[in-house]
Every structure is written in C-alpha cells, then in structure tokens.
Design a protein around this motif. Sequence first.
Motif, short mmCIF file in Angstrom:
data_model
loop_
_atom_site.label_atom_id
_atom_site.label_comp_id
_atom_site.label_asym_id
_atom_site.label_seq_id
_atom_site.Cartn_x
_atom_site.Cartn_y
_atom_site.Cartn_z
N SER A 48 9.28 1.90 -4.39
CA SER A 48 8.45 0.70 -4.28
C SER A 48 7.88 0.59 -2.87
O SER A 48 8.32 1.29 -1.95
N ASN A 49 6.90 -0.29 -2.72
CA ASN A 49 6.23 -0.50 -1.42
C ASN A 49 5.53 0.76 -0.91
O ASN A 49 5.36 0.94 0.30
N LEU A 50 5.14 1.66 -1.83
CA LEU A 50 4.45 2.88 -1.42
C LEU A 50 2.95 2.63 -1.32
O LEU A 50 2.37 1.86 -2.08
N ASN A 51 2.33 3.32 -0.38
CA ASN A 51 0.88 3.25 -0.17
C ASN A 51 0.35 4.65 0.14
O ASN A 51 1.09 5.52 0.60
N ILE A 52 -0.94 4.83 -0.11
CA ILE A 52 -1.62 6.08 0.22
C ILE A 52 -2.68 5.80 1.27
O ILE A 52 -3.47 4.87 1.12
N ILE A 53 -2.67 6.57 2.35
CA ILE A 53 -3.74 6.51 3.35
C ILE A 53 -4.76 7.58 3.02
O ILE A 53 -4.42 8.75 2.85
N LEU A 54 -6.04 7.19 2.91
CA LEU A 54 -7.13 8.14 2.75
C LEU A 54 -7.83 8.28 4.10
O LEU A 54 -8.32 7.28 4.66
N LYS A 55 -7.89 9.50 4.60
CA LYS A 55 -8.39 9.74 5.95
C LYS A 55 -9.74 10.45 5.87
O LYS A 55 -9.81 11.66 5.67
N GLY A 56 -10.83 9.69 6.00
CA GLY A 56 -12.17 10.24 6.07
C GLY A 56 -12.72 9.95 7.46
O GLY A 56 -12.03 10.06 8.46
N LEU A 57 -14.00 9.53 7.52
CA LEU A 57 -14.55 9.08 8.79
C LEU A 57 -13.84 7.81 9.24
O LEU A 57 -13.73 7.52 10.43
N HIS A 58 -13.36 7.04 8.27
CA HIS A 58 -12.56 5.84 8.54
C HIS A 58 -11.28 5.94 7.73
O HIS A 58 -11.11 6.84 6.90
N LEU A 59 -10.36 5.02 7.95
CA LEU A 59 -9.08 5.02 7.26
C LEU A 59 -9.05 3.95 6.18
O LEU A 59 -9.49 2.82 6.41
N TYR A 60 -8.50 4.33 5.01
CA TYR A 60 -8.41 3.41 3.89
C TYR A 60 -6.97 3.41 3.36
O TYR A 60 -6.28 4.43 3.42
#
Length: 400
Positions: A48-60
């Motif tokens: 639980s409490n998991l997240n995914i960071i997407l790393k492009g020109l900006h961070l999501y």
Amino acid sequence: MDVITDIFNRLPVKSLVRFKALSKACSSLIDDPDFIKDHLSRSIKTRSNLNIILKGLHLYSVEFDYLDNAVPLDYPLSSGARTEVFGSCNGILTFSLSDKNLAYYNPSTRQFRRLPVSEIDPPSGESCKSGYIFYGFGLDVKTNDYKVLRMATFNKTDDEENESYYFDYEVKVYSLKNNSWSKITKLPFYLRFMFQFFYHLLHRRGYGVLAGGVLHWVMPPRIEFGMRNTIVGFDLGTEEFIEVPQPNCADKSYLLDVGVLEGRLCAVCNYDQEKIDVWLMKEYGVKESWTLLLSVQRSRTINTLAFLKPLAYSKDLDKVLFEINSQKLVWYDLQKKKMRSVKIGGSPGSFGAEVYIGSLIQIDDPKRMQIEKQNELEKRKNESCKKRDDFLSKGFKLVL
C-alpha cells in the motif's frame, strides 16, 4: 490510544500529515520513530501507499492503486529542467540538480534537504576531464543510514584514442547521519571498463539498483577484451565493490540489465530485441537461487523490445508491472502469460519510471528544525507582546 494507533497505521501518509493538527497527542504519535517504522513496515508488507514516478522533461506522480492519471510532482526547485530522480528508498527520493548539487526529498511530508556540495577532483598530476557520472542511493541497514554514491569518470584530454576504453574514477559516499562525504580509495581495476557511451546514456542505465543493501550496475561486454556482461555491486555497509553472480542465460549473445522487485535483484536478459528473459534472485548472493520469472516475446502489440524494466508486483502477486521501451507501462499476467497495456492520462510521451512508497521518514536537519521552531516561538512571543502593548495603548486612550 491503542485503537487510534491501530487505525492510524492503516491510513495513507497524506492523511496522517493532516491529522498532526488534531491534537498534541496525535502529533506526538505520528512523529514517533517507532510509529513511523511500523507504518512503513505495514505499507511494504501490504503493498500500500505505492506510487510511480514518471521521469520525462518534468516529473509526474501516479498512484499505484489506480494507475489512471499522472499528476505533476510539486517539489522545491521544480522549474529546473535538469532535475533527475536517480533513486528511491523508503519514501525518500534523491534528486540530481547538477553534477554537484544533490538533494533528498520526501513527497509525502514535503521535506527537502540539500546535500553538502562535494567537488569533483580529477587525479593529481594528470591532464583529465570529467565525463559520465554514476549515482546510487540506498539504506545501510546495519547503521540505519541513508547513503548516496557518486562515481565520476575521468579520461585524459590528450589521449583521444583510448578515450572510450579506459577511465579513471573518483568515488565518494555521502552519509545522512554524518552529513558529510567520504572518498572511497579501494577501487577494483575492472571499474575502469564499466562506462560505455551509448549503453549508459540510453535509458539512464547509470543509476544504481538497490537490492540486499547493495547498489548494482552492469558492466557492458567488451568483446575486444574478451569480457562478458558483469553485475557490479557496491555494498553500502562495507563500502566496498563486489562482483555479483549472474544467472546462466542462454549461450547466444544478450544485453544485460538489472532491476528490482520487492527488494530482490532481477537480471533482465535481452536477446537482440526479439525476446527478454527476467530472472529473480530469491536469496541474495547465491547463484543457485536465480529463478526464471518470465519471458517476453516480440509481438504485434510490441514491435520492439529495446528496453524492459520490472517495477512492482500486483497486490495479489499474480501480475508484474513493467516499463517497456521508455514509452508505456504494461501488466504481465504470470499465469496466463499475457500482457495488457496501461493507459495513464497526462503522462509524457517518453519517460523513465521509478517506484516509491509513501512514508513518514524524517530527512530534515534536526539542528535546522530546532532553529526554525525557536524562531517560531520567538515570533509568537513578539506577536503576543505586540497585542498586549496595543491593548494597553488603546486602554490608556480611553481613560484619557
């Protein structure tokens, strides 16, 4: 309080941060180191409490339970175009703002801490220029100390012919507990051959993969020297480099990557972009414990298999989430051996993915926190005195 503690242990971090304002008792409970440790342990155990960071020109940021929308990650200095996330551990992200400007950030508590600057110094007495930089971040479980590893390459400015084969290194480790950098002088000779231009610049392969308290990189094959794929590790406890045994992949040539699933090391064997095998090391450091987890074939839905990165298991352990070709996320069903694409609204066209878990881990400097708290008390005291003076002044005017 026992019942409240049990309830709080099941809540997401964002709610707990808000609930600190309920009362002093709640705030003390949520800030208690034992509670922080228990909450993190439960989050890891229940996925639980998991997240995914997407790393492009900006961070999501994308919530793992929903995988529907990518939300821009709000963080200090978010306007910097060069900002890179090179690691995560127990809810802490590590940022590279420049070659020497690094920082810790906990997105859940919004605590941000810059690391002290450490200069990159070329070897003395030689004409060198700095080149590629490897980063790694993880926890030394023996001392409960969060550490950053920085390996900077140097090549001689007057030796262009051997530039792509032979590199000197400067290796430094930052300790959060000591708030200082130390230089690693015991370096293995094979480290000089670890950097390969296209291999490390594509897909950000210079970021260390944390498993078993060790950071891992792959040293690409050097056919001209008779060197095969090698998994290189840096033990955060002993602060020494090690060679990690790899699985017995097929005899034909393959390109090797490393990944991690729930703290276990993965070896990703890519066979000429036609097939990819993912191996899992069930017992760290034991060669015989390598187990073939899955194989992915090129298909109509996936035209190329240039790159594959394992991210996380589903809560039922029946599927694995992957990043493929730095373009999309897919679920792989371990029983049906089928893949399903994941559509995330607002995601960048090209990205690298990183998993992080929400946590209450404290990274702020205790001295700075104490100073800020003291300044806040002084501010309140001054405001109280001002209100008293204003009241007395008005009172005297009424009498007069």
